[in-house]
Structures are given as structure tokens and as C-alpha cells.
Scaffold this motif. Sequence first.
Motif, mmCIF file in Angstrom:
data_model
loop_
_atom_site.group_PDB
_atom_site.id
_atom_site.type_symbol
_atom_site.label_atom_id
_atom_site.label_comp_id
_atom_site.label_asym_id
_atom_site.label_seq_id
_atom_site.Cartn_x
_atom_site.Cartn_y
_atom_site.Cartn_z
ATOM 1 N N THR A 1 0.838 -1.201 0.000
ATOM 2 C CA THR A 1 0.000 0.000 0.000
ATOM 3 C C THR A 1 0.874 1.253 0.000
ATOM 4 O O THR A 1 2.048 1.204 0.367
ATOM 5 N N LYS A 2 0.271 2.366 -0.412
ATOM 6 C CA LYS A 2 0.999 3.639 -0.403
ATOM 7 C C LYS A 2 1.452 3.973 1.014
ATOM 8 O O LYS A 2 2.569 4.444 1.228
ATOM 9 N N GLU A 3 0.600 3.694 1.992
ATOM 10 C CA GLU A 3 0.950 3.965 3.402
ATOM 11 C C GLU A 3 2.190 3.177 3.804
ATOM 12 O O GLU A 3 3.085 3.698 4.470
ATOM 13 N N ALA A 4 2.241 1.909 3.393
ATOM 14 C CA ALA A 4 3.397 1.067 3.747
ATOM 15 C C ALA A 4 4.670 1.601 3.099
ATOM 16 O O ALA A 4 5.724 1.652 3.717
ATOM 17 N N ILE A 5 4.554 2.022 1.843
ATOM 18 C CA ILE A 5 5.732 2.518 1.115
ATOM 19 C C ILE A 5 6.172 3.876 1.672
ATOM 20 O O ILE A 5 7.355 4.139 1.862
ATOM 21 N N ASP A 6 5.203 4.744 1.970
ATOM 22 C CA ASP A 6 5.522 6.079 2.491
ATOM 23 C C ASP A 6 6.175 6.015 3.864
ATOM 24 O O ASP A 6 7.040 6.828 4.179
ATOM 25 N N GLY A 7 5.732 5.067 4.685
ATOM 26 C CA GLY A 7 6.284 4.953 6.036
ATOM 27 C C GLY A 7 5.750 6.031 6.962
ATOM 28 O O GLY A 7 5.016 6.932 6.537
ATOM 29 N N ILE A 8 6.171 5.940 8.231
ATOM 30 C CA ILE A 8 5.683 6.879 9.249
ATOM 31 C C ILE A 8 6.741 6.939 10.351
ATOM 32 O O ILE A 8 7.418 5.953 10.602
ATOM 33 N N GLY A 9 6.924 8.091 10.958
ATOM 34 C CA GLY A 9 7.890 8.195 12.060
ATOM 35 C C GLY A 9 9.297 7.840 11.606
ATOM 36 O O GLY A 9 9.859 8.494 10.736
ATOM 37 N N MET A 10 9.837 6.768 12.175
ATOM 38 C CA MET A 10 11.216 6.365 11.872
ATOM 39 C C MET A 10 11.395 5.854 10.442
ATOM 40 O O MET A 10 12.511 5.593 10.005
ATOM 41 N N THR A 11 10.305 5.644 9.724
ATOM 42 C CA THR A 11 10.434 5.210 8.326
ATOM 43 C C THR A 11 9.894 6.285 7.361
ATOM 44 O O THR A 11 9.740 6.036 6.172
ATOM 45 N N SER A 12 9.596 7.464 7.881
ATOM 46 C CA SER A 12 9.003 8.524 7.059
ATOM 47 C C SER A 12 10.026 9.143 6.116
ATOM 48 O O SER A 12 11.237 8.954 6.262
ATOM 49 N N GLN A 13 9.517 9.934 5.175
ATOM 50 C CA GLN A 13 10.404 10.598 4.222
ATOM 51 C C GLN A 13 11.396 11.518 4.945
ATOM 52 O O GLN A 13 12.543 11.630 4.530
ATOM 53 N N ARG A 14 10.954 12.147 6.030
ATOM 54 C CA ARG A 14 11.869 13.032 6.767
ATOM 55 C C ARG A 14 13.082 12.290 7.306
ATOM 56 O O ARG A 14 14.207 12.760 7.219
ATOM 57 N N THR A 15 12.834 11.104 7.857
ATOM 58 C CA THR A 15 13.930 10.280 8.379
ATOM 59 C C THR A 15 14.843 9.848 7.231
ATOM 60 O O THR A 15 16.067 9.828 7.356
ATOM 61 N N ARG A 16 14.223 9.511 6.098
ATOM 62 C CA ARG A 16 15.023 9.081 4.933
ATOM 63 C C ARG A 16 15.884 10.220 4.415
ATOM 64 O O ARG A 16 17.023 10.014 4.014
ATOM 65 N N ASN A 17 15.340 11.425 4.425
ATOM 66 C CA ASN A 17 16.110 12.572 3.942
ATOM 67 C C ASN A 17 17.363 12.786 4.785
ATOM 68 O O ASN A 17 18.402 13.187 4.272
ATOM 69 N N ARG A 18 17.251 12.492 6.079
ATOM 70 C CA ARG A 18 18.433 12.632 6.951
ATOM 71 C C ARG A 18 19.533 11.652 6.552
ATOM 72 O O ARG A 18 20.717 11.976 6.608
ATOM 73 N N LEU A 19 19.131 10.441 6.156
ATOM 74 C CA LEU A 19 20.129 9.465 5.682
ATOM 75 C C LEU A 19 20.849 10.018 4.446
ATOM 76 O O LEU A 19 22.069 9.903 4.316
ATOM 77 N N ILE A 20 20.087 10.634 3.553
ATOM 78 C CA ILE A 20 20.693 11.180 2.327
ATOM 79 C C ILE A 20 21.704 12.278 2.683
ATOM 80 O O ILE A 20 22.789 12.352 2.090
ATOM 81 N N GLU A 21 21.383 13.082 3.683
ATOM 82 C CA GLU A 21 22.344 14.110 4.122
ATOM 83 C C GLU A 21 23.628 13.463 4.646
ATOM 84 O O GLU A 21 24.725 13.929 4.368
ATOM 85 N N ARG A 22 23.491 12.368 5.402
ATOM 86 C CA ARG A 22 24.665 11.637 5.898
ATOM 87 C C ARG A 22 25.512 11.104 4.732
ATOM 88 O O ARG A 22 26.734 11.134 4.762
ATOM 89 N N LEU A 23 24.834 10.591 3.703
ATOM 90 C CA LEU A 23 25.567 10.055 2.552
ATOM 91 C C LEU A 23 26.329 11.172 1.841
ATOM 92 O O LEU A 23 27.461 10.979 1.398
ATOM 93 N N ARG A 24 25.711 12.340 1.769
ATOM 94 C CA ARG A 24 26.415 13.495 1.176
ATOM 95 C C ARG A 24 27.645 13.850 2.001
ATOM 96 O O ARG A 24 28.714 14.112 1.442
ATOM 97 N N GLU A 25 27.490 13.839 3.335
ATOM 98 C CA GLU A 25 28.629 14.137 4.210
ATOM 99 C C GLU A 25 29.763 13.143 3.982
ATOM 100 O O GLU A 25 30.939 13.474 4.098
ATOM 101 N N LYS A 26 29.389 11.900 3.660
ATOM 102 C CA LYS A 26 30.402 10.868 3.418
ATOM 103 C C LYS A 26 30.868 10.855 1.963
ATOM 104 O O LYS A 26 31.434 9.878 1.488
ATOM 105 N N LYS A 27 30.561 11.931 1.242
ATOM 106 C CA LYS A 27 31.100 12.177 -0.104
ATOM 107 C C LYS A 27 30.485 11.312 -1.205
ATOM 108 O O LYS A 27 31.139 11.000 -2.201
#
Length: 225
Positions: A5-31
Motif C-alpha cells: 500500500t501507499k501507506e506502507a511505502i511512504d512509512g511513518i515516524g522512523m520510516t518517514s520521508q523526513r527520516t530518509r532525507n536525513r540518511l541522504i544528508e549523511r551520505l552526502r557528508e560521506k562524499k
Amino acid sequence: MLRATKEAIDGIGMTSQRTRNRLIERLREKKITNESVLEVMRTTPRHLFLDEALAHRAYEDTSLPIGHGVTISQPYIVARMTELVLSQGVPDKVLEVGTGSGYQAAILSRLIKQVYSVERIAALSNQARIRFSQLDYNNINLRHTDGSWGWPEHAPYPVIIVTAAPPEVPQALLEQLADGGILIIPVGDQGSSQSLLVVKRNGDEFLRTKYEDVFFVPMLDGADR
Ligand code: SAH
């Protein structure tokens, strides 16, 4: 097969897009700099490639257990290896050895037309197949086999990526490389770190370049069952 479902894919809280965006920032920091790699990692639901009990940790930059004594790779390593896959331009196909959770294959499938992936543990291969159909990944071809022998029927490959570490580079994988193609592989003994190698084929010559030290689960002989 039921779609996720869209809800499952979108996630919530620790699996939300906001949390995912933070991972992307970490990956940028790691070059990690390849924007298409970062974008695919931003939009791929890693939490759906894990057991529910571990889903809340999906966007930590760490490897996590997926059963059968193996792990889903660390996001940084997935990003790094995907950058290497694309380092000579976008190949028309790629062979992955070590399907595991299917996460690395899912990332590749959004960037490359045909993905072939082999796994020695039948249960993992079957589970990945179910995930791909629930999430509409339609260009990933799976096979349950010992990947140290590659997948000769679809060779030669412009890129082969190996996500388990053998002590030495398997000869069959070199033979299945296209001329000018690259093999991306962690090589080394267990218990110590391994070296991430890129082996480039020029005719009958194979040029090795060493990248960072990595920790992968061992590449084992034979498929189960
Ligand atoms: N790419 C995976 C990483 C999983 S860990 C992911 O994104 O989740 C490495 C995987 O390689 C494990 O599933 C392990 O069973 C598999 N493996 C180990 N030796 C293998 C071999 N000889 N052939 C195929 N797969 C192998």
C-alpha cells in the motif's frame, strides 16, 4: 500477489520521508556525490526490505541482520558501489552476486534497464521475488544458484557487482565480463576487513584498482537445497 500500500511505502515516524532525507544528508557528508544515486536511495523504501521488528532502524547508516546469518548492506556501501557501477556511464545490464534482501538490486533496477541477481539461499531469493512483485520492480531477474559461477546465459556483462566477499576473485566472473567491463568486488579473508576492488577488463588483461576497506559476509560455495 498483493501490492504494497501507499501507506506502507511512504512509512511513518522512523520510516518517514523526513527520516530518509536525513540518511541522504549523511551520505552526502560521506562524499556520495552522484545525484541520481542519492535520489534513488531517497525514494527507495529500505524499511520494506527488512523484518518489521527492524524497520525502525532502516534509515540508520548501518548493515542489519536479515536472517540466515547474513545482512542487508550498509546504505553508504550500497551508494558507493552503485556509484562505481555507473562510473563508466549507465550500463544496459548488470549482474549482482548476493541478492540477500534485494535492496541493492532494487536500487540498481531504477537506474539500469536489466538487473540479474543470484543468491545461494533459496528462502532469501524467494522473499526478494515476492518483494519485487509487491513493489513493482519488474526488471529484476532472480536465480537461486552459487554465484561464484556467475550467470553465463546472460553474459557478457558490462558490470558485475558482488555483495559477498570471496578470498580471491572467482575466475568465472572475470570470464563473464564484457571487454571494457568492470567487476566490483570485496576480496579478503573473514574476520578481517576486505578490500573493495574494481577489476577492469581490457581484452585478456584485467587491471585491478583498490578502493576502501569494507566488511561483507563471506561468499560461500554451493547453493542450499
Ligand atoms: N545485496 C544484498 C547483500 C546481502 S549479504 C542486500 O542488498 O541485501 C550477501 C548475500 O550474498 C547473502 O544473502 C549471501 O547468502 C549471498 N551469498 C554468499 N555467497 C554466495 C554465493 N556463492 N552465491 C550467491 N550468493 C551468495
